[in-house]
Design an enzyme around this catalytic site. Structure first.
Site, short mmCIF file in Angstrom:
data_model
loop_
_atom_site.label_atom_id
_atom_site.label_comp_id
_atom_site.label_asym_id
_atom_site.label_seq_id
_atom_site.Cartn_x
_atom_site.Cartn_y
_atom_site.Cartn_z
N LYS A 16 57.08 46.92 41.11
CA LYS A 16 55.72 47.39 40.82
C LYS A 16 54.97 47.53 42.12
CE LYS A 16 52.27 44.58 39.11
NZ LYS A 16 51.23 44.70 40.18
N GLU B 295 44.47 47.53 34.98
CA GLU B 295 43.82 46.21 35.09
C GLU B 295 42.30 46.36 35.13
OE1 GLU B 295 45.55 43.49 37.91
OE2 GLU B 295 43.86 42.10 37.76
N ASP C 252 57.20 42.38 42.03
CA ASP C 252 55.93 42.95 42.49
C ASP C 252 55.96 43.06 44.02
OD1 ASP C 252 53.39 43.87 42.15
OD2 ASP C 252 52.50 41.94 41.60
N ASP D 67 52.75 39.16 42.25
CA ASP D 67 52.32 38.54 43.50
C ASP D 67 51.14 37.60 43.24
OD1 ASP D 67 50.33 40.40 43.08
OD2 ASP D 67 50.33 41.19 45.12
N SER D 68 50.71 37.51 41.97
CA SER D 68 49.78 36.45 41.55
C SER D 68 50.40 35.09 41.89
CB SER D 68 49.47 36.56 40.05
OG SER D 68 50.66 36.74 39.31
N GLU E 91 50.86 48.60 43.65
CA GLU E 91 49.47 48.89 43.31
C GLU E 91 49.00 50.18 43.98
OE1 GLU E 91 46.93 45.59 44.38
OE2 GLU E 91 48.04 44.19 43.14
O1 KIV Z 1 50.49 39.91 40.20
C1 KIV Z 1 50.43 39.98 38.96
O2 KIV Z 1 50.69 39.01 38.24
C2 KIV Z 1 50.03 41.25 38.38
C3 KIV Z 1 49.72 41.29 36.92
C4 KIV Z 1 48.46 40.60 36.64
C5 KIV Z 1 49.74 42.67 36.39
O3 KIV Z 1 49.93 42.22 39.08
#
Ligand code: KIV
Length: 279
Positions: free
Chosen positions: A116, A185, A86, A47-48, A118
């Protein structure tokens, strides 16, 4: 040698054999194809995306539809790597039912291999529910950017014995809940190394040092494509923003001076056809 698609047992086997797992983010077809072609084990549609591609100030505004749109493109460029979607902020917090439905979208619409999410204690229930629905889950502990406001900023996590113990406890609980691996992280390397030694599942470092079982970087950071800030743990393997900016300036200058397009970029027409045209 025939290349096989990476699966969860391959990641666990790498940990057991002391071989490092490689993970990069991707948000589009060409980047996914290049990462896959380079032999990267896992591709994360992080989600970056929100910050490095969509221009948001944080990952908080990213929506499920944006994640699915980009995950589909990444899927088309990924043949061998294990593909993880994510889950964006608020796609798994409201209820386990909504979390399972959203995780399912990553699998059904974007053909991801896993999702994924968090968090630690607060996501144990949804982690179990998603895994019970048949969807593998990658955990994410330490600095969790979706809740950066609650954490009080982008800061190292687990830097004292009390918070480090809490991180370890959450990692063990995520393992028990069935997560196949955990991203750590912004965690001190010796804490991450200690946690890694206590888990049977792999840890993936994002600024948590070399003792983890693998490494992940945001691709746009490591390629030097995102200059708003460069986290201390990022190594820039290229300076693509400089190359791209140079290319754009050169193109502008050549169009304006008439140097581009040159004779090699033109299509021809026979003289008699041109004469007929002008008649
Ligand atoms: O959103 C993302 O790219 C991430 C990674 C930095 C692990 O969560």
């Amino acid at each position: 040698m025939d290349r096989k698609k990476v699966m969860i047992p391959d990641l666990i086997a790498k940990k057991r054999a002391g071989k490092k797992i490689t993970m990069l983010t991707a948000y589009d077809y060409p980047t996914a194809k290049l990462a896959d072609g380079a032999g990267i084990d896992c591709i994360l549609v992080g989600d970056s995306l929100g910050m490095v591609v969509l221009g948001y100030d944080s990952t908080v505004p990213v929506t499920m539809d944006e994640m699915i749109h980009h995950s589909k493109a990444v899927r088309r460029g990924t043949k061998y790597a294990f593909l993880i979607g994510d889950m964006p902020f608020m796609s798994y917090q409201v209820s386990a039912e909504e979390a399972v439905r959203n995780a399912g979208r990553f699998m059904k619409e974007a053909c991801c291999d896993a999702v994924k999410l968090e968090g630690g204690y607060e996501v144990l229930g949804v982690t179990k529910a998603i895994i019970d629905a048949g969807i593998p889950v990658l955990g994410h502990l330490g600095l969790t950017p979706q809740t950066v406001s609650k954490l009080g900023g982008y800061k190292v996590q687990g830097a004292d014995s009390r918070t480090a113990k809490k991180l370890l406890d959450q990692a063990l609980k995520l393992e028990e809940a069935g997560s196949f691996a955990i991203v750590l992280e912004c965690v001190p390397d010796r804490v991450a190394g200690y946690i890694t030694g206590k888990l049977k599942i792999p840890t993936i470092s994002c600024g948590a040092g070399p003792s983890c079982d693998g490494q992940v970087l945001v691709t746009n950071d490591m390629l030097g494509l995102f200059d708003r800030f460069v986290p201390r743990f990022v190594k820039q393997y290229a300076r693509l923003s400089v190359s791209i900016s140079d290319a754009f300036r050169k193109y502008k200058a050549e169009v304006e001076s008439g140097k581009f397009p040159g004779p090699e970029h033109l299509f021809s027409i026979k003289d008699e056809e041109l004469k007929k045209l002008k008649r």
